[in-house]
Design a protein around this motif. Structure first.
Motif, PDB file in Angstrom:
ATOM      1  N   ARG A   1       0.813  -1.208   0.000  1.00  0.00           N
ATOM      2  CA  ARG A   1       0.000   0.000   0.000  1.00  0.00           C
ATOM      3  C   ARG A   1       0.851   1.264   0.000  1.00  0.00           C
ATOM      4  O   ARG A   1       0.500   2.255  -0.657  1.00  0.00           O
ATOM      5  CB  ARG A   1      -0.946  -0.035   1.209  1.00  0.00           C
ATOM      6  CG  ARG A   1      -2.118  -0.984   0.978  1.00  0.00           C
ATOM      7  CD  ARG A   1      -2.559  -1.765   2.180  1.00  0.00           C
ATOM      8  NE  ARG A   1      -3.626  -2.698   1.795  1.00  0.00           N
ATOM      9  CZ  ARG A   1      -3.407  -3.887   1.209  1.00  0.00           C
ATOM     10  NH1 ARG A   1      -2.172  -4.284   0.936  1.00  0.00           N
ATOM     11  NH2 ARG A   1      -4.423  -4.668   0.883  1.00  0.00           N
ATOM     12  N   MET A   2       1.965   1.239   0.694  1.00  0.00           N
ATOM     13  CA  MET A   2       2.825   2.425   0.729  1.00  0.00           C
ATOM     14  C   MET A   2       3.538   2.677  -0.602  1.00  0.00           C
ATOM     15  O   MET A   2       4.138   3.737  -0.792  1.00  0.00           O
ATOM     16  CB  MET A   2       3.838   2.297   1.870  1.00  0.00           C
ATOM     17  CG  MET A   2       3.223   2.465   3.254  1.00  0.00           C
ATOM     18  SD  MET A   2       2.323   4.028   3.479  1.00  0.00           S
ATOM     19  CE  MET A   2       3.654   5.209   3.244  1.00  0.00           C
ATOM     20  N   ALA A   3       3.458   1.733  -1.518  1.00  0.00           N
ATOM     21  CA  ALA A   3       3.973   1.967  -2.873  1.00  0.00           C
ATOM     22  C   ALA A   3       3.055   2.892  -3.668  1.00  0.00           C
ATOM     23  O   ALA A   3       3.423   3.349  -4.759  1.00  0.00           O
ATOM     24  CB  ALA A   3       4.140   0.642  -3.604  1.00  0.00           C
ATOM     25  N   ILE A   4       1.876   3.180  -3.147  1.00  0.00           N
ATOM     26  CA  ILE A   4       0.912   4.083  -3.782  1.00  0.00           C
ATOM     27  C   ILE A   4       1.114   5.473  -3.185  1.00  0.00           C
ATOM     28  O   ILE A   4       0.960   5.661  -1.976  1.00  0.00           O
ATOM     29  CB  ILE A   4      -0.534   3.603  -3.545  1.00  0.00           C
ATOM     30  CG1 ILE A   4      -0.718   2.172  -4.065  1.00  0.00           C
ATOM     31  CG2 ILE A   4      -1.523   4.546  -4.205  1.00  0.00           C
ATOM     32  CD1 ILE A   4      -2.062   1.560  -3.710  1.00  0.00           C
ATOM     33  N   PRO A   5       1.446   6.486  -3.968  1.00  0.00           N
ATOM     34  CA  PRO A   5       1.759   7.814  -3.408  1.00  0.00           C
ATOM     35  C   PRO A   5       0.647   8.432  -2.577  1.00  0.00           C
ATOM     36  O   PRO A   5       0.922   9.191  -1.639  1.00  0.00           O
ATOM     37  CB  PRO A   5       2.042   8.650  -4.668  1.00  0.00           C
ATOM     38  CG  PRO A   5       2.535   7.662  -5.676  1.00  0.00           C
ATOM     39  CD  PRO A   5       1.741   6.415  -5.416  1.00  0.00           C
ATOM     40  N   ALA A   6      -0.610   8.126  -2.886  1.00  0.00           N
ATOM     41  CA  ALA A   6      -1.718   8.720  -2.134  1.00  0.00           C
ATOM     42  C   ALA A   6      -1.862   8.132  -0.734  1.00  0.00           C
ATOM     43  O   ALA A   6      -2.610   8.674   0.083  1.00  0.00           O
ATOM     44  CB  ALA A   6      -3.025   8.556  -2.906  1.00  0.00           C
ATOM     45  N   PHE A   7      -1.164   7.019  -0.444  1.00  0.00           N
ATOM     46  CA  PHE A   7      -1.051   6.528   0.926  1.00  0.00           C
ATOM     47  C   PHE A   7       0.103   7.306   1.563  1.00  0.00           C
ATOM     48  O   PHE A   7       1.274   6.990   1.357  1.00  0.00           O
ATOM     49  CB  PHE A   7      -0.776   5.025   0.945  1.00  0.00           C
ATOM     50  CG  PHE A   7      -2.012   4.178   0.851  1.00  0.00           C
ATOM     51  CD1 PHE A   7      -2.476   3.463   1.943  1.00  0.00           C
ATOM     52  CD2 PHE A   7      -2.722   4.099  -0.345  1.00  0.00           C
ATOM     53  CE1 PHE A   7      -3.620   2.674   1.854  1.00  0.00           C
ATOM     54  CE2 PHE A   7      -3.867   3.321  -0.445  1.00  0.00           C
ATOM     55  CZ  PHE A   7      -4.327   2.611   0.658  1.00  0.00           C
ATOM     56  N   LEU A   8      -0.234   8.345   2.307  1.00  0.00           N
ATOM     57  CA  LEU A   8       0.780   9.280   2.801  1.00  0.00           C
ATOM     58  C   LEU A   8       1.602   8.704   3.941  1.00  0.00           C
ATOM     59  O   LEU A   8       2.803   8.944   4.036  1.00  0.00           O
ATOM     60  CB  LEU A   8       0.101  10.573   3.247  1.00  0.00           C
ATOM     61  CG  LEU A   8      -0.777  11.257   2.192  1.00  0.00           C
ATOM     62  CD1 LEU A   8      -1.418  12.513   2.777  1.00  0.00           C
ATOM     63  CD2 LEU A   8       0.024  11.575   0.941  1.00  0.00           C
ATOM     64  N   SER A   9       0.957   7.969   4.819  1.00  0.00           N
ATOM     65  CA  SER A   9       1.660   7.334   5.937  1.00  0.00           C
ATOM     66  C   SER A   9       0.793   6.223   6.493  1.00  0.00           C
ATOM     67  O   SER A   9      -0.427   6.205   6.301  1.00  0.00           O
ATOM     68  CB  SER A   9       1.998   8.348   7.043  1.00  0.00           C
ATOM     69  OG  SER A   9       0.826   8.836   7.657  1.00  0.00           O
ATOM     70  N   THR A  10       1.448   5.313   7.170  1.00  0.00           N
ATOM     71  CA  THR A  10       0.757   4.211   7.843  1.00  0.00           C
ATOM     72  C   THR A  10       1.384   4.021   9.213  1.00  0.00           C
ATOM     73  O   THR A  10       2.616   4.092   9.351  1.00  0.00           O
ATOM     74  CB  THR A  10       0.887   2.896   7.049  1.00  0.00           C
ATOM     75  OG1 THR A  10       0.283   3.054   5.765  1.00  0.00           O
ATOM     76  CG2 THR A  10       0.229   1.742   7.777  1.00  0.00           C
ATOM     77  N   SER A  11       0.546   3.791  10.204  1.00  0.00           N
ATOM     78  CA  SER A  11       1.046   3.453  11.537  1.00  0.00           C
ATOM     79  C   SER A  11       0.309   2.222  12.041  1.00  0.00           C
ATOM     80  O   SER A  11      -0.894   2.066  11.794  1.00  0.00           O
ATOM     81  CB  SER A  11       0.843   4.604  12.526  1.00  0.00           C
ATOM     82  OG  SER A  11       1.644   5.713  12.194  1.00  0.00           O
ATOM     83  N   ARG A  12       1.039   1.369  12.733  1.00  0.00           N
ATOM     84  CA  ARG A  12       0.431   0.204  13.359  1.00  0.00           C
ATOM     85  C   ARG A  12       0.540   0.356  14.874  1.00  0.00           C
ATOM     86  O   ARG A  12       1.542   0.824  15.406  1.00  0.00           O
ATOM     87  CB  ARG A  12       1.099  -1.096  12.909  1.00  0.00           C
ATOM     88  CG  ARG A  12       0.878  -1.415  11.434  1.00  0.00           C
ATOM     89  CD  ARG A  12       1.241  -2.878  11.137  1.00  0.00           C
ATOM     90  NE  ARG A  12       0.383  -3.770  11.914  1.00  0.00           N
ATOM     91  CZ  ARG A  12       0.815  -4.859  12.569  1.00  0.00           C
ATOM     92  NH1 ARG A  12       2.090  -5.191  12.533  1.00  0.00           N
ATOM     93  NH2 ARG A  12      -0.027  -5.621  13.264  1.00  0.00           N
ATOM     94  N   TRP A  13      -0.531  -0.074  15.544  1.00  0.00           N
ATOM     95  CA  TRP A  13      -0.664   0.121  16.978  1.00  0.00           C
ATOM     96  C   TRP A  13      -1.095  -1.178  17.650  1.00  0.00           C
ATOM     97  O   TRP A  13      -1.777  -1.994  17.030  1.00  0.00           O
ATOM     98  CB  TRP A  13      -1.725   1.195  17.261  1.00  0.00           C
ATOM     99  CG  TRP A  13      -1.565   2.448  16.455  1.00  0.00           C
ATOM    100  CD1 TRP A  13      -2.024   2.678  15.179  1.00  0.00           C
ATOM    101  CD2 TRP A  13      -0.892   3.648  16.851  1.00  0.00           C
ATOM    102  NE1 TRP A  13      -1.688   3.940  14.762  1.00  0.00           N
ATOM    103  CE2 TRP A  13      -0.982   4.565  15.773  1.00  0.00           C
ATOM    104  CE3 TRP A  13      -0.225   4.046  18.015  1.00  0.00           C
ATOM    105  CZ2 TRP A  13      -0.445   5.838  15.827  1.00  0.00           C
ATOM    106  CZ3 TRP A  13       0.315   5.324  18.068  1.00  0.00           C
ATOM    107  CH2 TRP A  13       0.201   6.206  16.986  1.00  0.00           C
ATOM    108  N   VAL A  14      -0.724  -1.327  18.918  1.00  0.00           N
ATOM    109  CA  VAL A  14      -1.175  -2.468  19.710  1.00  0.00           C
ATOM    110  C   VAL A  14      -1.901  -1.931  20.933  1.00  0.00           C
ATOM    111  O   VAL A  14      -1.528  -0.889  21.502  1.00  0.00           O
ATOM    112  CB  VAL A  14       0.005  -3.375  20.123  1.00  0.00           C
ATOM    113  CG1 VAL A  14       1.012  -2.641  20.999  1.00  0.00           C
ATOM    114  CG2 VAL A  14      -0.499  -4.636  20.809  1.00  0.00           C
TER     115      VAL A  14
END
Length: 240
Positions: free
Chosen positions: A38-51
């Protein structure tokens, strides 16, 4: 004129591996296949994972900041379900739950703390899902805009607060997907608050911000007021 499709969006996905999938396998798939695709798509600006910092389930959360939710309707994203790798197909078959919601940013947008870096979000996240009667929605929005976030921004350790409105939900995937569908639509409003650490929640400033008469009136009037706390696992960004 700004339309819903022009506004920033948030893809918000709860995850629970379940008994058929270990946490280690789930996290390895997420970090090394699912998110990078998904981060290979420029419109996905950032991703964070949480627990989760509590004992509730689901225990995992992924938040994807989108330039616009339109990206979810376009290739390559809308081809991912039909082009899954054998590994991803196997994970989807065994996972207990992936519960997906799409949100659009609400105005006004509140500035983050000075020097905020999207590559380094706060290590603690508070999510607040709220449903309230339609005749009280304007007051809820005024409370956030005129009082609540201003007070939160004065709490030591506050990093950023954002609000969103639900655009769509599901379909959930996993062995618990049917149970999620039976519950119906999630709450309409979502607020996400980033903090430097959970120590902020013990300060007098935080206690004041979360106990004003206006806040208590909104809390008592809400049909759903569901808050949870999360610890940062990892962040990806187009800027980093």
């Amino acid at each position: 004129m700004t339309t819903q499709s022009d506004k920033p969006g948030l893809l918000f996905v709860f995850g629970e591996p379940g008994t058929l999938l270990s946490d280690a396998e789930f996290n390895d798939w997420y970090d090394n296949e699912h998110v990078p695709l998904r981060m290979a798509i420029p419109a996905f600006l950032s991703t964070s994972r949480w627990v989760a910092m509590d004992s509730a389930r689901p225990r995992f959360l992924a938040t994807y900041d989108l330039a616009s939710t339109v990206v979810l309707e376009q290739a390559p994203y809308n081809t991912f379900a039909s082009t899954r790798s054998p590994r991803e197909a196997d994970v989807i078959r065994r996972v207990q739950l992936l519960d997906r919601r799409t949100y659009v940013a609400l105005e006004p947008e509140f500035p983050p703390v000075a020097g905020y870096d999207v590559c380094e979000p706060g290590s603690c996240l508070v999510t607040m899902q709220i449903s309230i009667r339609p005749e009280l929605e304007d007051e809820l929005n005024r409370w956030y805009a005129e009082e609540h976030i201003e007070l939160l921004s004065k709490v030591p350790g506050w990093r950023r607060s954002r609000r969103f409105v639900l655009q769509s939900a599901g379909p959930a995937k996993g062995t618990d997907a049917a149970a999620v569908a039976e519950k119906g639509a999630p709450p309409k409003y979502l607020a996400v608050h980033e903090w430097y650490s959970a120590a902020s929640f013990e300060t007098e400033e935080f206690k004041q911000a979360t106990s004003t008469p206006w806040r208590m009136r909104m809390f008592e009037s809400a049909d759903v007021w569901d808050g949870r706390r999360w610890e940062l696992m990892r962040t990806w960004s187009q800027e980093g």
